[in-house]
Design an enzyme around this catalytic site. Structure first.
Site, PDB file in Angstrom:
ATOM      1  NE  ARG A   1      -2.867  -1.751   3.118  1.00 24.50           N
ATOM      2  CZ  ARG A   1      -2.710  -2.617   3.580  1.00 24.50           C
ATOM      3  NH1 ARG A   1      -3.483  -3.741   2.802  1.00 24.50           N
ATOM      4  NH2 ARG A   1      -2.350  -3.141   4.908  1.00 24.50           N
TER       5      ARG A   1
ATOM      6  CD  GLU B   1      -0.674 -10.375  17.919  1.00 21.63           C
ATOM      7  OE1 GLU B   1      -1.252 -10.260  18.730  1.00 21.63           O
ATOM      8  OE2 GLU B   1      -1.171 -10.098  16.554  1.00 21.63           O
TER       9      GLU B   1
END
Lengths: 191, 182
Positions: free
Chosen positions: A72, A109
């Site tokens: 993006r 994560e």
């Protein structure tokens, strides 16, 4: 720093940009309110305003490189680079760039990921901005900064359309300034 | 058709900035690397300008770019001609409701997705990617747009590999390229 606190307070463009971003609940997994910029890209005026705000900020800062984080960051970076006369350098996931690359791993994560840049794309001493659509923990931007500093470039600022609350009070990534246009919205209702 | 290489003085600058990387992603393939074009801001601007000049008066309301290198060329074109930009993405990336189009690769298959509601029926669309090889990905992109009732006006790529005859897989739609690589 947020744009509204740094010269653009009350700028109507920021409100329109924020409203153009769609919130998608529970993507990519339950509990996450995903900030979807694709709806911003459908609003020509709001998309143009987004690019113009970054261009106005960086055009007189002697920036010679805009580095965009896949994928993006590719939607915003090139237009900014073209307007300020800088080169555009894509920072990509592994094995996408065909030439000689340097790699920087970073922690997710769960697990790790990796960002790559072409050797020779950026020269020592070049002034660089790093662009992505959104900053959350800053892990990806930190890896991007490391890649650029490893080749001797100076990261002048990181620029994102959206900044999550984690970065609101800590406006630097690895000591480099962070410039953000809007905060995330919690949902698409009202506003 | 391709831009008239003999007449437009910008063409040589663009072609000379594309780097060929041998044996990537696998032996025998001469990879056309546009990242070196992006390092030359004049040549990159000329590339965008050539597309913008061609499309700005054609009532194009949608520029659809194919992940990921189509995301580099599509948005600047869309911004300049007043169109929306619609990313066509690999599976699992777009967060909202999507439609999918499978297509065949040399070995196996892949899939392209578009957001529902991004494109309305009868909108005039341009499909952009950095390169056309066999035309499989562009054909999938066209199918997505046509399935929602849009009209694909043209496909636009920086580079064509004419020997792979991708042009013939575009269901009769025109293709515009800046550079041919044999």
């Amino acid at each position: 720093m947020f744009a509204a606190e740094n010269g653009l307070k009350g700028d109507p463009r920021l409100q329109a940009i924020s409203r153009a971003i769609r919130v998608v609940p529970d993507f990519p997994k339950p509990g996450i309110m995903f900030q979807d910029i694709t709806t911003l890209l459908l609003d020509h005026k709001a998309f143009k305003d987004t690019v113009d705000i970054f261009v106005d900020r960086y055009r007189d800062m002697d920036i010679s490189v805009v580095a965009g984080v896949e994928a993006r960051g590719f939607m915003f970076g090139p237009a900014i680079a073209l307007a300020i006369g800088a080169k555009f350098v894509p920072l990509r996931k592994p094995r996408k760039l065909p030439g000689e690359v340097i790699s920087e791993s970073y922690v997710l994560e769960y697990g790790t990921d990796c960002l790559e840049m072409h050797v020779g794309a950026v020269e020592p001493g070049e002034r660089v901005i790093v662009i992505d659509d959104l900053v959350a923990t800053g892990g990806t931007l930190s890896a991007a900064i490391k890649l650029l500093e490893r080749v001797g470039a100076e990261v002048v600022e990181c620029a994102c359309v959206i900044g999550l609350p984690e970065v609101k009070d800590c406006c630097r990534i690895k000591g480099r300034p962070l410039y953000i246009l809007v905060e995330p919205r919690l949902s698409d209702e009202c506003c | 058709m391709s831009a008239d290489k003999d007449e437009d003085p910008r063409m040589n600058g663009i072609k000379s900035k594309i780097r060929v990387v041998p044996d990537f992603p696998k032996p025998g393939i001469m990879f056309q690397d546009i990242t070196t074009l992006l390092l030359d801001s004049k040549a990159f601007k000329d590339t965008i300008d050539l597309f913008v000049e061609r499309y700005k008066d054609k009532n194009i309301s949608v520029v659809a770019g194919i992940e990921a290198r189509g995301f580099i060329f599509g948005p600047p074109i869309a911004l300049a001609i007043g169109a929306k930009f619609v990313p066509l993405r690999k599976p699992g990336k777009l967060p909202g409701e999507i439609i999918s189009e499978d297509y065949v690769l040399e070995y196996g298959k892949d899939c392209l997705q578009m957001h529902i509601g991004a494109v309305q029926p009868e909108e005039r669309a341009l499909v952009v990617d950095d390169l056309i090889a066999t035309g499989g990905t562009l054909c999938a992109a066209m199918n997505l747009l046509e399935r929602v009732g849009a009209e694909v006006v043209e496909c636009a790529c920086v580079i064509e590999l004419p020997d792979l005859k991708g042009r013939e897989r575009l269901k009769g739609k025109p293709l515009y390229v800046l550079v041919e690589s044999h």
